[in-house]
Design a protein around this motif. Structure first.
Motif, PDB file in Angstrom:
ATOM      1  N   GLU A  50       9.487  34.080  65.093  1.00 18.31           N
ATOM      2  CA  GLU A  50      10.606  34.571  64.294  1.00 18.31           C
ATOM      3  C   GLU A  50      11.775  35.001  65.175  1.00 18.31           C
ATOM      4  O   GLU A  50      12.928  34.787  64.815  1.00 18.31           O
ATOM      5  CB  GLU A  50      10.164  35.728  63.396  1.00 18.31           C
ATOM      6  N   SER A  51      11.504  35.552  66.349  1.00 17.47           N
ATOM      7  CA  SER A  51      12.597  35.981  67.236  1.00 17.47           C
ATOM      8  C   SER A  51      13.463  34.783  67.643  1.00 17.47           C
ATOM      9  O   SER A  51      14.684  34.896  67.748  1.00 17.47           O
ATOM     10  CB  SER A  51      12.032  36.676  68.479  1.00 17.47           C
ATOM     11  N   ILE A  52      12.856  33.628  67.832  1.00 22.06           N
ATOM     12  CA  ILE A  52      13.612  32.415  68.168  1.00 22.06           C
ATOM     13  C   ILE A  52      14.389  31.928  66.943  1.00 22.06           C
ATOM     14  O   ILE A  52      15.549  31.534  67.045  1.00 22.06           O
ATOM     15  CB  ILE A  52      12.670  31.323  68.702  1.00 22.06           C
ATOM     16  N   ILE A  53      13.755  31.973  65.780  1.00 23.72           N
ATOM     17  CA  ILE A  53      14.430  31.559  64.545  1.00 23.72           C
ATOM     18  C   ILE A  53      15.677  32.416  64.319  1.00 23.72           C
ATOM     19  O   ILE A  53      16.736  31.905  63.945  1.00 23.72           O
ATOM     20  CB  ILE A  53      13.474  31.655  63.334  1.00 23.72           C
ATOM     21  N   ASN A  54      15.575  33.723  64.582  1.00 21.04           N
ATOM     22  CA  ASN A  54      16.713  34.627  64.384  1.00 21.04           C
ATOM     23  C   ASN A  54      17.860  34.331  65.352  1.00 21.04           C
ATOM     24  O   ASN A  54      19.017  34.585  65.030  1.00 21.04           O
ATOM     25  CB  ASN A  54      16.280  36.091  64.526  1.00 21.04           C
ATOM     26  N   ARG A  55      17.566  33.798  66.521  1.00 15.93           N
ATOM     27  CA  ARG A  55      18.608  33.524  67.515  1.00 15.93           C
ATOM     28  C   ARG A  55      19.381  32.238  67.249  1.00 15.93           C
ATOM     29  O   ARG A  55      20.432  32.012  67.833  1.00 15.93           O
ATOM     30  CB  ARG A  55      17.996  33.435  68.911  1.00 15.93           C
ATOM     31  N   ILE A  56      18.856  31.373  66.423  1.00 12.96           N
ATOM     32  CA  ILE A  56      19.495  30.081  66.181  1.00 12.96           C
ATOM     33  C   ILE A  56      20.421  30.196  64.977  1.00 12.96           C
ATOM     34  O   ILE A  56      19.988  30.537  63.875  1.00 12.96           O
ATOM     35  CB  ILE A  56      18.439  28.985  65.952  1.00 12.96           C
ATOM     36  N   SER A  57      21.690  29.906  65.204  1.00 17.41           N
ATOM     37  CA  SER A  57      22.636  29.952  64.100  1.00 17.41           C
ATOM     38  C   SER A  57      22.514  28.665  63.288  1.00 17.41           C
ATOM     39  O   SER A  57      22.160  27.612  63.792  1.00 17.41           O
ATOM     40  CB  SER A  57      24.067  30.128  64.618  1.00 17.41           C
ATOM     41  N   GLY A  58      22.809  28.762  62.024  1.00 19.84           N
ATOM     42  CA  GLY A  58      22.624  27.626  61.129  1.00 19.84           C
ATOM     43  C   GLY A  58      21.239  27.684  60.519  1.00 19.84           C
ATOM     44  O   GLY A  58      20.401  28.508  60.903  1.00 19.84           O
ATOM     45  N   ILE A  59      21.006  26.826  59.589  1.00 21.60           N
ATOM     46  CA  ILE A  59      19.735  26.932  58.866  1.00 21.60           C
ATOM     47  C   ILE A  59      18.603  26.106  59.480  1.00 21.60           C
ATOM     48  O   ILE A  59      17.455  26.412  59.303  1.00 21.60           O
ATOM     49  CB  ILE A  59      19.914  26.573  57.380  1.00 21.60           C
ATOM     50  N   SER A  60      18.929  25.049  60.232  1.00 17.39           N
ATOM     51  CA  SER A  60      17.889  24.236  60.856  1.00 17.39           C
ATOM     52  C   SER A  60      17.537  24.841  62.211  1.00 17.39           C
ATOM     53  O   SER A  60      18.357  24.891  63.107  1.00 17.39           O
ATOM     54  CB  SER A  60      18.373  22.795  61.041  1.00 17.39           C
ATOM     55  N   PHE A  61      16.312  25.323  62.347  1.00 19.56           N
ATOM     56  CA  PHE A  61      15.926  25.971  63.603  1.00 19.56           C
ATOM     57  C   PHE A  61      15.013  25.108  64.469  1.00 19.56           C
ATOM     58  O   PHE A  61      14.744  25.441  65.611  1.00 19.56           O
ATOM     59  CB  PHE A  61      15.271  27.334  63.354  1.00 19.56           C
ATOM     60  N   PHE A  62      14.548  23.983  63.934  1.00 23.19           N
ATOM     61  CA  PHE A  62      13.690  23.109  64.740  1.00 23.19           C
ATOM     62  C   PHE A  62      13.841  21.685  64.229  1.00 23.19           C
ATOM     63  O   PHE A  62      13.729  21.427  63.035  1.00 23.19           O
ATOM     64  CB  PHE A  62      12.225  23.544  64.639  1.00 23.19           C
ATOM     65  N   SER A  63      14.096  20.769  65.135  1.00 24.73           N
ATOM     66  CA  SER A  63      14.179  19.355  64.798  1.00 24.73           C
ATOM     67  C   SER A  63      13.691  18.567  66.006  1.00 24.73           C
ATOM     68  O   SER A  63      14.204  18.743  67.108  1.00 24.73           O
ATOM     69  CB  SER A  63      15.611  18.969  64.452  1.00 24.73           C
ATOM     70  N   GLN A  64      12.694  17.732  65.784  1.00 24.13           N
ATOM     71  CA  GLN A  64      12.159  16.952  66.895  1.00 24.13           C
ATOM     72  C   GLN A  64      11.499  15.691  66.377  1.00 24.13           C
ATOM     73  O   GLN A  64      10.885  15.682  65.316  1.00 24.13           O
ATOM     74  CB  GLN A  64      11.152  17.771  67.701  1.00 24.13           C
ATOM     75  N   ASP A  65      11.631  14.630  67.164  1.00 21.58           N
ATOM     76  CA  ASP A  65      10.927  13.380  66.902  1.00 21.58           C
ATOM     77  C   ASP A  65       9.732  13.308  67.842  1.00 21.58           C
ATOM     78  O   ASP A  65       9.869  13.532  69.038  1.00 21.58           O
ATOM     79  CB  ASP A  65      11.829  12.174  67.149  1.00 21.58           C
TER      80      ASP A  65
END
Length: 182
Positions: A50-65
């Motif tokens: 959650e601490s990483i999610i809170n640091r990322i601005s915008g709604i998408s916090f993870f995207s990977q192929d």
């Protein structure tokens, strides 16, 4: 006299062997043999605190192929009969989350999509089994998957924090497939 008895016994045994009962050997039975083992493996494991999610601005916090050619390998693709992908999603954060998984072919065409939504904690672990084959989705999806794309979206804020220890989003998956060996 002994020689005559031995000859008589030899002739009798030879005649008895000719008349004895036995089944004709069927060496074509191997053609009817079907071996279909079931294999189980982990597919992926993703964890975002959650601490990483809170640091990322915008709604998408993870995207990977994720490159995933295992399903397309001929030893698998030509022999797979059916299978189940099992997903488990845990959310111990203070945020509602949406995760979208896309199964892509080698040209990045979307073959299938799975969408997961979970409320903010406390929530139960979401478990989903997706069948492929005669009792589920088309096996061609699995056979042609070359890549899995994962997008995770925070549907809440970037300020709140869960009171649970080590709050995080955890998505894990496993696969169980039946293959025809012969």
């Amino acid at each position: 006299m002994i020689k005559g008895v031995c000859n008589f016994i030899a002739v009798f045994l030879a005649f008895a062997l000719l008349l004895s009962c036995s089944d004709k050997q069927d060496f074509n039975q191997l053609d009817d043999l079907q071996v279909t083992p079931t294999y189980e493996t982990s597919v992926f494991y993703v964890k975002a605190q959650e601490s990483i999610i809170n640091r990322i601005s915008g709604i998408s916090f993870f995207s990977q192929d994720f490159n995933f050619d295992a399903f397309a390998e001929p030893v698998f693709a030509n022999r797979v009969l059916s299978g189940v992908l099992t997903y488990e999603l845990e959310n111990t954060t203070s945020k509602p989350i949406e995760i979208v998984l896309e199964f892509l072919d080698e040209n990045d065409n979307v073959l299938d999509t799975e969408v997961f939504r979970t409320d903010a904690a406390p929530t139960a672990t979401l478990t989903r089994n997706v069948a492929y084959g005669p009792a589920g989705k088309n096996l061609e999806i699995i056979r042609n998957t070359s890549k899995i794309r994962l997008n995770a979206t925070n549907l809440g804020d970037n300020d709140s924090e869960s009171s649970l220890p080590d709050p995080a989003i955890i998505l894990r998956s496993s696969a169980k497939f039946t293959l025809e060996v012969r």
